[in-house]
Write a protein that holds these residues in place. Structure first.
Motif, PDB file in Angstrom:
ATOM      1  N   UNK A  98       0.828  -1.228   0.065  1.00  0.00           N
ATOM      2  CA  UNK A  98      -0.082  -0.112  -0.101  1.00  0.00           C
ATOM      3  C   UNK A  98       0.978   1.155   0.041  1.00  0.00           C
ATOM      4  N   UNK A  99       1.917   1.533   0.877  1.00  0.00           N
ATOM      5  CA  UNK A  99       2.603   2.271   0.915  1.00  0.00           C
ATOM      6  C   UNK A  99       3.510   2.719  -0.379  1.00  0.00           C
ATOM      7  N   UNK A 100       3.956   1.525  -1.038  1.00  0.00           N
ATOM      8  CA  UNK A 100       4.804   1.752  -2.194  1.00  0.00           C
ATOM      9  C   UNK A 100       3.980   2.119  -3.198  1.00  0.00           C
ATOM     10  N   UNK A 101       2.674   1.597  -3.469  1.00  0.00           N
ATOM     11  CA  UNK A 101       1.871   1.618  -4.559  1.00  0.00           C
ATOM     12  C   UNK A 101       1.235   3.411  -4.662  1.00  0.00           C
ATOM     13  N   UNK A 102       1.159   3.823  -3.202  1.00  0.00           N
ATOM     14  CA  UNK A 102       0.791   5.011  -3.069  1.00  0.00           C
ATOM     15  C   UNK A 102       2.012   6.057  -3.385  1.00  0.00           C
ATOM     16  N   UNK A 103       3.028   5.659  -3.633  1.00  0.00           N
ATOM     17  CA  UNK A 103       4.303   6.534  -3.970  1.00  0.00           C
ATOM     18  C   UNK A 103       5.092   6.950  -2.709  1.00  0.00           C
ATOM     19  N   UNK A 104       4.851   6.393  -1.481  1.00  0.00           N
ATOM     20  CA  UNK A 104       5.220   7.051  -0.062  1.00  0.00           C
ATOM     21  C   UNK A 104       6.586   6.212   0.221  1.00  0.00           C
ATOM     22  N   UNK A 105       6.721   5.001  -0.041  1.00  0.00           N
ATOM     23  CA  UNK A 105       7.952   4.194   0.281  1.00  0.00           C
ATOM     24  C   UNK A 105       8.713   3.417  -0.770  1.00  0.00           C
ATOM     25  N   UNK A 106       9.851   3.294  -0.307  1.00  0.00           N
ATOM     26  CA  UNK A 106      10.735   2.266  -1.239  1.00  0.00           C
ATOM     27  C   UNK A 106      11.189   1.234  -0.078  1.00  0.00           C
ATOM     28  N   UNK A 107      11.235   0.017  -0.620  1.00  0.00           N
ATOM     29  CA  UNK A 107      11.983  -1.067  -0.056  1.00  0.00           C
ATOM     30  C   UNK A 107      13.376  -0.785   0.262  1.00  0.00           C
ATOM     31  N   UNK A 108      13.995  -0.863   1.307  1.00  0.00           N
ATOM     32  CA  UNK A 108      15.456  -0.880   1.503  1.00  0.00           C
ATOM     33  C   UNK A 108      15.658  -2.333   1.872  1.00  0.00           C
ATOM     34  N   UNK A 109      15.215  -3.129   2.616  1.00  0.00           N
ATOM     35  CA  UNK A 109      15.705  -4.574   2.922  1.00  0.00           C
ATOM     36  C   UNK A 109      14.462  -5.211   3.455  1.00  0.00           C
TER      37      UNK A 109
END
Length: 163
Positions: free
Chosen positions: A75-86
């Motif tokens: 949800x956070x990634x699809x809304x452009x708020x987050x990227x995976x770090x690990x």
């Protein structure tokens, strides 16, 4: 002799205090997710708040809550708020005391790494499910802009509702 003993005791207390402080500071941005205690969007909003404060958030879950953590991250990634770090997963088989059959138990980290898609395909061999997952998410470049726009929309909706 008493002076030496007192000095050693003081040293041990000081070392314990430093270790406790260090471990507490390192986990201020960690959310341990449950799929039964709070609704999904409670964790989504909490993760947003943690990213505002710390620039990143660590989502952690055991067992059945793993799907909830993956959903929050998506949800956070699809809304452009987050990227995976690990991403870290782990599984440990332990033996039941009575029957001797294997029981999955969570252990400390480091079995599988990669993106959410890679993890989901790698860790699904038959009869081998992860028992622990940790996902570290960081803010995107547009995070602050998107959060400000969302806050403005909420304020406008609240003002319109009152009038």
């Amino acid at each position: 002799m008493e002076v030496i003993t007192e000095g050693v005791n003081n040293l041990n207390i000081a070392a314990a205090a430093v270790a406790t402080t260090d471990s507490a500071n390192n986990k201020k941005n960690r959310i341990q997710v449950s799929n039964t205690k709070k609704p999904l969007f409670f964790y989504v909003n909490l993760a947003k708040r943690y990213m505002q404060q710390h620039n990143e958030v660590e989502l952690s879950a055991l067992g059945m809550a793993i799907a909830t953590v993956v959903t929050i991250a998506e949800i956070l990634k699809n809304n452009g708020l987050a990227v995976e770090k690990k991403i870290m997963t782990s599984t440990v088989d332990m033996r039941e005391e009575t029957g001797g059959r294997p029981v999955p138990k969570a252990k400390a980290r480091d079995v599988a790494y990669g993106s959410i898609d890679q993890i989901c395909t790698v860790i699904k061999p038959p009869q081998r499910e992860p028992s622990c997952i940790e996902i570290l998410l960081g803010k995107t470049e547009k995070f602050d802009e998107l959060m400000a726009a969302a806050a403005a929309e909420e304020a406008a909706a609240a003002a319109e509702e009152q009038s």
